[in-house]
Design a protein around this motif. Structure first.
Motif, PDB file in Angstrom:
ATOM      1  N   GLU A  95       0.831  -1.200   0.000  1.00 21.52           N
ATOM      2  CA  GLU A  95       0.000   0.000   0.000  1.00 21.52           C
ATOM      3  C   GLU A  95       0.870   1.256   0.000  1.00 21.52           C
ATOM      4  O   GLU A  95       0.564   2.249  -0.676  1.00 21.52           O
ATOM      5  N   ASP A  96       1.949   1.215   0.755  1.00 21.07           N
ATOM      6  CA  ASP A  96       2.862   2.342   0.825  1.00 21.07           C
ATOM      7  C   ASP A  96       3.416   2.685  -0.556  1.00 21.07           C
ATOM      8  O   ASP A  96       3.457   3.854  -0.965  1.00 21.07           O
ATOM      9  N   ARG A  99       0.676   4.122  -3.078  1.00 23.83           N
ATOM     10  CA  ARG A  99       0.360   5.528  -2.864  1.00 23.83           C
ATOM     11  C   ARG A  99       1.359   6.446  -3.555  1.00 23.83           C
ATOM     12  O   ARG A  99       1.048   7.593  -3.864  1.00 23.83           O
ATOM     13  N   ARG A 100       2.564   5.942  -3.777  1.00 20.97           N
ATOM     14  CA  ARG A 100       3.609   6.750  -4.404  1.00 20.97           C
ATOM     15  C   ARG A 100       3.735   6.484  -5.893  1.00 20.97           C
ATOM     16  O   ARG A 100       4.657   6.959  -6.537  1.00 20.97           O
TER      17      ARG A 100
END
Length: 247
Positions: A95-96, A99-100
């Motif tokens: 998920e991290d 998001r980027r």
């Protein structure tokens, strides 16, 4: 130039955006490594027969994305790839990265039931003799190695369902698996971050030279009801990952 600039442009996007995309793909493919100097705006103008405004807009986009830094007298230089995460967010690696706008991937080194380390057993509040589901995975973003994650899950999570297989852990987020398979959602926890010198075994796994600095994050992840579900130690390459504090 050491990148493919021969393909014709399309009508789907502005020229500057298509040029920026070609340079971005060349950087991702390793044609321009960290510290490499990109073609000048004059080079791009001559290669593609575009205006200075177009080439400058393409380069500005790469600067805005954090891929390139400009240095007077040298030119546009490819920055060392580094992922940044706010310390206030407790998310899974997949998920991290999503998001980027980055793609995440995993290499599973270990997955199975075994006795936890004393630190993990204490963090999860487990009695002596309990076993946990332990996994060890290499974490990559856009194909570049970022870190090593060691995770312990409490055993009573698996009373009705088997733990995730190595194949599952190799293709998806552990937190996504917990949520979709067991209905267990991680919503918070505690994380301690410190700088360290990587032991030789970890240097080998992370492709670092001996004595390299790393960032070590120890996390105790909990559910909404406060149940400690996972204890994890993630070791990040300090040259490719950093944490951000917003004040």
């Amino acid at each position: 130039m050491s990148w493919d600039s021969s393909q014709p442009f399309t009508d789907d996007a502005p020229l500057w955006e298509q040029i920026a995309d070609r340079l971005r793909r060349a950087i991702d493919a390793g044609h321009f490594g960290p510290g490499a100097v990109l073609p000048t705006e004059a080079d791009i103008n001559a290669q593609f027969q575009v205006s200075r405004t177009t080439s400058r807009a393409a380069m500005n986009r790469l600067v805005q994305e954090g891929l390139v830094i400009r240095r007077a007298g040298i030119g546009s230089i490819v920055r060392e790839f580094r992922v940044e995460r706010p310390v206030s967010q407790l998310t899974g690696f997949s998920e991290d990265m999503r998001r980027r706008g980055l793609s995440s991937s995993y290499t599973v080194l270990k997955a199975g039931m075994e006795a936890p380390s004393p630190e993990a057993a204490e963090a999860l509040g487990l009695p002596a003799g309990d076993i946990t589901f332990q996994s060890e995975r290499l974490l990559s973003a856009n194909g570049r190695l970022i870190g090593l994650s060691e995770s312990w899950l409490r055993p009573d999570l698996f009373t009705t369902h088997a733990p995730p297989s190595s194949a599952e852990l190799g293709t998806r987020s552990l937190y996504e698996w917990l949520r979709s398979t067991l209905g267990v959602e991680i919503i918070g926890g505690v994380e301690h971050i410190e700088a360290a010198i990587a032991p030789s075994a970890i240097c080998k796994k992370l492709q670092l030279t001996p004595g390299s600095p790393v960032l070590v994050a120890r996390r105790l992840a909990k559910t909404k009801g406060g149940l400690s579900v996972e204890f994890a130690i993630t070791t990040y390459r300090a040259d490719r990952y950093r944490f951000r504090v917003e004040l």
